[in-house]
Design an enzyme around this catalytic site. Structure first.
Site, PDB file in Angstrom:
ATOM      1  N   GLY A 168       0.876  -1.479  -0.118  1.00 47.02           N
ATOM      2  CA  GLY A 168      -0.523  -0.514  -0.746  1.00 47.02           C
ATOM      3  C   GLY A 168       0.635   1.705  -0.323  1.00 47.02           C
ATOM      4  O   GLY A 168       2.169   1.136   0.016  1.00 47.02           O
ATOM      5  N   ASP A 179      -9.254   6.417   9.478  1.00 49.36           N
ATOM      6  CA  ASP A 179      -9.473   5.777   7.877  1.00 49.36           C
ATOM      7  C   ASP A 179      -9.863   4.396   8.219  1.00 49.36           C
ATOM      8  O   ASP A 179      -9.470   2.930   7.986  1.00 49.36           O
ATOM      9  CB  ASP A 179      -7.742   5.262   7.576  1.00 49.36           C
ATOM     10  CG  ASP A 179      -7.679   5.095   6.378  1.00 49.36           C
ATOM     11  OD1 ASP A 179      -8.616   5.590   6.115  1.00 49.36           O
ATOM     12  OD2 ASP A 179      -6.742   4.691   5.973  1.00 49.36           O
TER      13      ASP A 179
END
Length: 998
Positions: A696, A822
């Protein structure tokens, strides 16, 4: 001349002074205002001109006798620190700076100077930190509004010493501690509004009953526990009482019936039990009472409807029993009555509606029997009639046909019979007519042409006969026509093809005949077409392949002939069935595969490459087969050579990397947060590209199988990644120590639903985080892949509850509070038993790194589709942002869809769910892979998701409350019986109107 010279010099000096300082003509109040302006940035203050003699004509400034008494600049885009100079204005009585960007705090020394202040309004700014003690020292203060900021910490004890305060509003902050008892000492209070704060669990202070002047008491969403104190019944002047969205238990004290001035009482969404006390009917001013979503039992008190001004009564989602009292028919002001999802039985009052100006009546999901009252709409005001899932019998009243304001009628899943009154079909404002699963007879009336606003017509599983009238083509807004399971006959009217809004046409299991419609290209919105088990003949129209969003096509069980049109290859079908017809010829190549075998069974004339589908083989010559085998052999040989070359290069590359790692392994250091049985060297040996399981923005994740058999997950951060995260979050000055601060914070967390950080490894700018390994990966990966079949509803429910408990721990048990920022399905990891853990705190600790309260950030953190609306434009960081994101995760679990998808167009998942439920009903958003035996639970979780994802932060419950709501989903689910005592499947009304009440 000599005498004149000094005067001349004095005049020149004066003029020079004026040139240097043009504000010398401004009075002292004006100078103070200019000082205040320097602390702010705003174009709204452009006319604050230092050349004016007084500031009394400036924007937002009011004066009395030349002295400034009021500064009012709401929604003026002011940005900067609190303008302390305003408190030097000796006669300033009112300061209104609501809806701006003033922050981060109010200096106690500054505010202490506002001695004449009567009103202070700082609603919705960016203020953080503790509430200033000095506010209580303002001797004249009557009105104080600090709501919708980010104040944290407990309410200071000085707030119990206000001299004249009448209104205190602290709604929607991050306040902690318990609701203080000392507020009961502010005898002058008339309004006390503290809803939607993160208080620690505690009781409603009984001392609040001493505030005899109190008119408004709002404590919704304050983590209140325990029982409602009887002392509140002494508040004879109270007009509004709101204790909703808490965890209150025990009975409703009968003393509340002594609130003689009450206009509105809201106790919904708690865990109150016992009967509803008598006496509320004596409250002369009572207009609204909402005690829904509790655990109340017993009968509805007869006198409840005797309150002369009662307009709205919400008692839904309880366990109330007995009939609807006869007194309900005499409630002369009653507009809205919602009693759905209880255990009510018996018949309805025969005169219900004759004397009552009902606009909305919802009695769904009970066991009410008998007939629908004949005069239910005699007053002509009725807009919503919802009585589905009862055991009602008899006919639909003729009077409904004269009820021209009706918008929604839902009478499904009852035992109604007889004909549908003709005029009901054509009501001009009707948007939803749902009569399915009854025993209704007769025909669809041609007067349906007058139903100009009809969007959804559901009449499935009745005994309707006759043909579908051609006038159906005049219903231009029709989105769904579901009439399956009837005895309809005749051809489809050609006018159906002109319905441009049609999205769902379900007519299977009837006696319809004739050919399928041609010229249907206007069906641009059609996603489902089910005409199975009828008597249609002729060919399948090729135009079906031109319908852009069609994904469900079932034409099975008819007498269709001809070929399967090649144009159908244009469609992306989730369901395709043309079995048991008389089709023939070759199949289009896309469908000539084993995967579509069941789509074509029972058509002996069809041929294709599906083994056994047709009797004769259409094989090719032997020479042709030999050429094919030769080409295959050449391809296989070339592939073997290529794979061998790649494997050799990869082995050499891996060997080089391992040698490089071994040379540097001695430079790494390991810091553990739990007892571990491995070293940094063991970790480094596993950092092989073969072991990468994810990658990521912040780094790669490896699955590391250690020498002792233990499996861990290792996140190796990209160089400088963390520093970049910190700087983006407005913490650039702390970048050097950010990694250490982050792991120290996470290393202290101990919760079964927070992924365990075992240790960290560091070497110069290289950093690794070692976590417990979660073998089933992330929720997002499982849910949105072919592995979604592993997630049945009980598993999804467990995941939702686990994740909620993890977030609740972060929000309400950690000191300081951690806001994740998040939350998404990819950051919820699943262990071998599909227990869930919240993971990936790469952004969260930035807020808490220095132990500060949440504040406004300089950039947006989060993922597309999960970001709360207000965060995108205010950059405010608090728990409400996480709660919105978690609401999106709940919607993912219920719908099986990602947060953003091309299917939604310009909408995200939240907007798609809301609009789809409103237009089509809840069944169109539920994941079809789920067992609908759990529909009640699934629908309740859907409602919780929508509450969490409310566009207004003030409407989102705290995570601790979300946990309780999820727990109650399963605790409250109960089997229902039909009139013969047989078990009915779980049911929950899927109307958006009921969802909004929730």
């Amino acid at each position: 001349m000599a005498a004149f010279l000094p005067l001349l010099l004095l005049a020149v000096a004066a003029n020079a002074a004026l040139l240097v300082s043009p504000s010398l003509g401004l009075n002292q109040d004006g100078l103070y205002l200019l000082d205040a302006k320097r602390a702010l940035t705003a174009s709204a203050l452009a006319d604050w001109n230092p050349r004016d003699a007084t500031p009394c004509g400036w924007t937002g400034v009011s004066c009395v006798d030349g002295a400034v008494t009021e500064v009012s600049l709401p929604n003026a885009n002011l940005n900067g620190s609190f303008p302390a100079a305003l408190c030097r204005l000796p006669r300033l009585q009112s300061l209104n700076l609501r809806e701006n960007y003033i922050g981060p705090d109010i200096a106690a020394k500054a505010i202490a100077g506002c001695k004449a202040l009567v009103r202070l309004d700082l609603y919705m700014n960016t203020l953080v930190g503790p509430l200033p003690d000095a506010l209580a020292d303002l001797p004249e203060l009557v009105y104080l509004s600090l709501e919708a900021n980010n104040f944290s910490g407990p309410i200071p004890e000085s707030f119990g010493t206000f001299k004249k305060l009448q209104s205190l509003s602290l709604v929607n902050n991050l306040l902690g501690g318990k609701v203080p008892v000392f507020l009961g000492r502010v005898a002058t209070l008339r309004e006390l509004n503290m809803s939607y704060n993160t208080f620690a669990p505690g009781p409603v202070p009984a001392e609040l009953g001493d505030l005899t002047a109190l008119r408004v008491l709002w404590l919704a969403g304050c983590n209140l526990v325990g029982s409602i104190p009887a002392s509140l019944g002494r508040l004879a002047n109270l007009t509004d009482l709101d204790l909703s969205l808490n965890a209150l238990t025990g009975p409703i004290p009968p003393e509340l019936a002594g609130l003689t001035s009450a206009v509105q009482i809201e106790l919904y969404n708690n865990s109150l039990s016992g009967p509803i006390p008598k006496g509320f009917g004596k409250l002369a001013e009572l207009r609204s009472i909402d005690i829904s979503m509790n655990r109340l039992g017993g009968a509805i008190p007869h006198d409840l409807f005797e309150a002369p001004k009662l307009e709205s009564l919400h008692l839904y989602l309880n366990s109330l029993t007995g009939p609807v009292p006869e007194s309900a028919a005499k409630a002369s002001s009653l507009v809205e009555l919602r009693l759905f999802s209880n255990r009510l039985n018996g018949t309805l009052p025969a005169d219900l509606g004759k004397n009552t100006p009902l606009v909305c009546l919802d009695l769904s999901d009970n066991s009410i029997s008998g007939e629908i009252p004949r005069g239910i709409c005699d007053r002509g005001e009725l807009e919503e009639l919802l009585m589905l899932n009862n055991v009602l019998t008899g006919h639909i009243p003729e009077g409904l046909g004269r009820c021209h304001r009706l918008r929604r009628v839902r009478l499904s899943k009852n035992w109604l019979d007889g004909n549908v009154p003709g005029a009901v079909w054509g009501l001009p404002h009707m948007a939803l007519l749902e009569l399915n699963d009854n025993q209704l007879a007769g025909e669809i009336s041609p007067v349906i042409a007058g139903a100009a606003n009809l969007s959804k017509l559901v009449i499935s599983n009745n005994r309707l006969t006759g043909s579908i009238p051609s006038e159906i083509g005049s219903v231009a807004k029709l989105y769904e026509l579901s009439a399956d399971g009837n005895m309809l006959s005749g051809p489809l009217p050609s006018s159906l093809g002109s319905l441009a809004e049609l999205g769902r046409l379900v007519l299977h299991n009837n006696s319809l005949s004739g050919q399928l419609l041609r010229g249907i290209r206007s069906w641009k919105q059609l996603s489902e077409l089910n005409l199975a088990d009828n008597g249609f003949t002729g060919a399948i129209p090729p135009e079906l392949g031109d319908l852009p969003v069609l994904n469900y096509l079932d034409l099975s069980g008819n007498r269709l002939t001809g070929q399967v049109p090649a144009q159908l290859e244009n469609l992306k079908l989730n369901q395709f069935n043309v079995s048991n017809n008389q089709l023939s010829g070759q199949l289009p190549p896309q469908y000539a595969t084993e995967a579509y075998r069941s789509s074509f069974l029972g058509n002996p004339g069809l041929c294709g490459d599906i083994a056994g589908l047709c009797s004769a083989s259409q094989g090719s010559s032997g020479n042709h087969s030999a050429i094919i085998w030769m080409m295959r052999s050449i391809f296989i040989f070339a592939a073997v050579v290529l794979v061998a070359g790649v494997a050799w290069f990869y082995w050499r590359y891996r060997s080089f990397n391992k040698a490089k790692l071994r040379a540097e392994r001695s430079k790494w250091t390991l810091t553990s947060f739990h007892k571990v049985s491995f070293s940094e060297h063991d970790i480094l040996d596993c950092l092989d590209e073969d072991n990468v399981i994810g990658s990521g923005a912040s780094g790669k994740v490896y699955k590391a199988v250690l020498g002792n058999g233990e499996v861990v997950a290792v996140k190796k951060l990209w160089g400088g990644a963390l520093k970049k995260d910190v700087e983006n979050a407005g913490e650039g000055s702390a970048a050097d120590n950010s990694f250490e601060a982050e792991v120290r914070t996470l290393g202290k967390i101990r919760h079964k639903n927070i992924v365990k950080l075992l240790c960290c490894c560091t070497h110069n700018d290289s950093k690794m985080l070692v976590y417990e390994y979660m073998p089933n990966g992330s929720l997002g990966d499982v849910l949105h892949s072919r592995k979604a079949g592993l997630l049945d509803w009980p598993t999804r429910y467990k995941i939702a509850l686990d994740a909620a408990e993890g977030l609740s721990y972060l929000h309400q048990d950690c000191v300081p509070v951690i806001v994740h920022r998040d939350v998404k399905s990819n950051n919820i990891l699943l262990d071998a038993e599909f227990s869930a853990c919240v993971a990936d705190f790469g952004v969260a600790k930035v807020v808490e790194m220095a132990g500060r309260a949440p504040k406004s950030m300089s950039v947006i953190a989060g993922s597309c589709g999960y970001i709360a609306p207000e965060y995108a434009y205010t950059l405010r960081v608090n728990e409400k942002s996480d709660i919105y994101s978690f609401g999106v995760v709940l919607l993912e679990l219920v719908t099986g869809k990602p947060p953003v998808d091309p299917e939604f167009g310009e909408k995200d998942l939240v907007k798609w769910v809301c609009s789809t439920i409103d237009q089509k009903g809840v069944e169109h958003v539920l994941d079809s892979r789920l067992d609908m035996a759990f529909k009640e639970e699934i629908s309740r979780v859907l409602n919780i998701g929508l509450i969490c994802a409310s566009s207004l932060p003030i409407n989102r419950p705290a995570m601790r409350r979300v946990v309780k709501m999820l727990q109650e989903v399963r605790a409250d689910a109960r089997p229902r019986l039909d009139k013969d005592g047989k078990l009915l499947p779980y049911y929950y009304d899927d109307t958006s109107d009921q969802g909004s009440s929730v």
